[in-house]
Design a protein around this motif. Structure first.
Motif, PDB file in Angstrom:
ATOM      1  N   ILE A   1     -46.799 -10.711  43.044  1.00  0.00           N
ATOM      2  CA  ILE A   1     -46.770 -10.317  41.624  1.00  0.00           C
ATOM      3  C   ILE A   1     -47.592  -9.055  41.363  1.00  0.00           C
ATOM      4  CG2 ILE A   1     -47.271 -11.088  39.249  1.00  0.00           C
ATOM      5  CD1 ILE A   1     -45.200 -12.878  40.459  1.00  0.00           C
ATOM      6  N   THR A   2     -48.762  -8.959  42.023  1.00  0.00           N
ATOM      7  CA  THR A   2     -49.690  -7.863  41.692  1.00  0.00           C
ATOM      8  C   THR A   2     -49.899  -6.876  42.839  1.00  0.00           C
ATOM      9  OG1 THR A   2     -51.710  -8.916  42.550  1.00  0.00           O
ATOM     10  CG2 THR A   2     -51.026  -9.527  40.311  1.00  0.00           C
TER      11      THR A   2
ATOM     12  N   GLN B   1     -54.989 -10.823  35.809  1.00  0.00           N
ATOM     13  CA  GLN B   1     -54.124  -9.753  36.299  1.00  0.00           C
ATOM     14  C   GLN B   1     -52.718 -10.288  36.589  1.00  0.00           C
ATOM     15  OE1 GLN B   1     -55.805  -7.856  39.765  1.00  0.00           O
ATOM     16  NE2 GLN B   1     -54.105  -6.396  39.909  1.00  0.00           N
TER      17      GLN B   1
ATOM     18  N   HIS C   1     -51.006 -10.895  33.288  1.00  0.00           N
ATOM     19  CA  HIS C   1     -50.604  -9.604  32.729  1.00  0.00           C
ATOM     20  C   HIS C   1     -49.283  -9.133  33.352  1.00  0.00           C
ATOM     21  CE1 HIS C   1     -51.100  -5.530  31.126  1.00  0.00           C
ATOM     22  NE2 HIS C   1     -50.727  -5.099  32.325  1.00  0.00           N
ATOM     23  N   MET C   2     -49.206  -9.231  34.678  1.00  0.00           N
ATOM     24  CA  MET C   2     -48.002  -8.757  35.380  1.00  0.00           C
ATOM     25  C   MET C   2     -46.800  -9.659  35.120  1.00  0.00           C
ATOM     26  SD  MET C   2     -48.503  -5.872  36.667  1.00  0.00           S
ATOM     27  CE  MET C   2     -46.978  -5.756  37.621  1.00  0.00           C
TER      28      MET C   2
ATOM     29  N   ARG D   1     -45.393  -8.591  31.923  1.00  0.00           N
ATOM     30  CA  ARG D   1     -44.775  -7.270  32.061  1.00  0.00           C
ATOM     31  C   ARG D   1     -43.416  -7.351  32.759  1.00  0.00           C
ATOM     32  NH1 ARG D   1     -48.432  -2.075  33.641  1.00  0.00           N
ATOM     33  NH2 ARG D   1     -46.715  -0.567  33.676  1.00  0.00           N
ATOM     34  N   VAL D   2     -43.386  -8.102  33.873  1.00  0.00           N
ATOM     35  CA  VAL D   2     -42.152  -8.232  34.660  1.00  0.00           C
ATOM     36  C   VAL D   2     -41.041  -8.866  33.827  1.00  0.00           C
ATOM     37  CG1 VAL D   2     -41.139  -9.568  36.562  1.00  0.00           C
ATOM     38  CG2 VAL D   2     -43.276  -8.292  36.923  1.00  0.00           C
TER      39      VAL D   2
END
Lengths: 179, 179
Positions: free
Chosen positions: A109-110, A119, A122-123, A126-127
């Motif tokens: 993911i990151t 984090q 957050h991703m 976003r994804v």
């Protein structure tokens, strides 16, 4: 469908899509069991909860977080037991089940296997083009697991081969038990 | 019915009788899963094997060995997962499930919680009027678990109350999930 197993809370997340295409968020939530119930009642409740999710979303694949004995000793047994129930629910329907470690999920993911939870969340948002990661945290973890599974899935051919192999072994196991 | 859970071998033992009366041996054996199969296939095979035993003997109660995280770390996760499958199989049928630790079993059978395995097997054979304990060792452990469960069961009233309480919670859990 990703499942983050736990005796008190099993995170469940459903994501639609395939590698190389935008992913879309379908649903996320938590299957709970009451800490003051006996273990058999708790496991049965988890089974019924996971079965309901499988009924509702009919996933092509299930990804379950791989549990390690090195983690918190007081909760790891319950986590292992909840994971067994979730894995068996999916396997019983002939759905292929994959397992990914927490660091594999973070890395997928990151880009870093040691990323902070915030984090990852957050991703995830976003994804999936969401304004925030799904809540609670267990649901977000399960969604991250789904994304990880799709992205690590590789070519569809490989997935299909694995599913065929799985179905074959399942059939052999059934025959061996004469059922 | 006693179940000594394990991913590779689950011992199963069936004993008939009640506290204060001679016990009789009914059956013992092992549910196996192949170490080179994937975990979902193994757990599903264990589920099918345990279900067959439950179909064949319709036990009044199931006793499962309680797993501790302190044991051998490399096998404890698999043992916890196999135990979850066994517990869920019994709970799904509304059969009351009890758990006993290895030392509780040893203490019930031999009078000492630190007895050697051979001593437990000797006493299992003696209590059941067999010329030798059932084989393999996992089957004998499961039989010992059954004996322990009957002897620790106490008054039938207490068992009946526990079963009623179990059925009530099961019903509540079902209702809570709307199924």
């Amino acid at each position: 469908m990703g499942i983050d197993p736990g005796l008190t809370r099993c995170g469940v997340g459903v994501v639609d899509g395939s590698i190389g295409r935008p992913l879309s968020f379908v649903s996320a939530g938590v299957v709970r069991s009451a800490a003051d119930d006996d273990l058999p009642v708790r496991l049965l409740g988890i089974e019924q909860g996971i079965d309901t999710w499988l009924d509702d979303y009919e996933p092509d694949a299930v990804a379950v977080e791989r549990v390690f004995a090195q983690h918190n000793v007081s909760t790891v047994m319950g986590t292992a037991q909840a994971s067994a129930v979730a894995i068996t629910c999916a396997a019983r329907r002939g759905i292929s089940v994959a397992m990914h470690t927490p660091s594999e999920v973070k890395a997928a993911i990151t880009g870093s296997g040691r990323a902070e939870k915030s984090q990852v969340q957050h991703m995830v948002a976003r994804v999936l083009s969401l304004s925030a990661a799904p809540k609670p945290a267990d649901a977000a973890d399960a969604v991250a697991l789904s994304i990880c599974h799709i992205w690590r899935g590789g070519a569809q051919e490989r997935v299909a081969r694995a599913q065929q192999e799985f179905a074959r072994k399942l059939e052999l196991a059934r025959q061996a038990r004469g059922r």
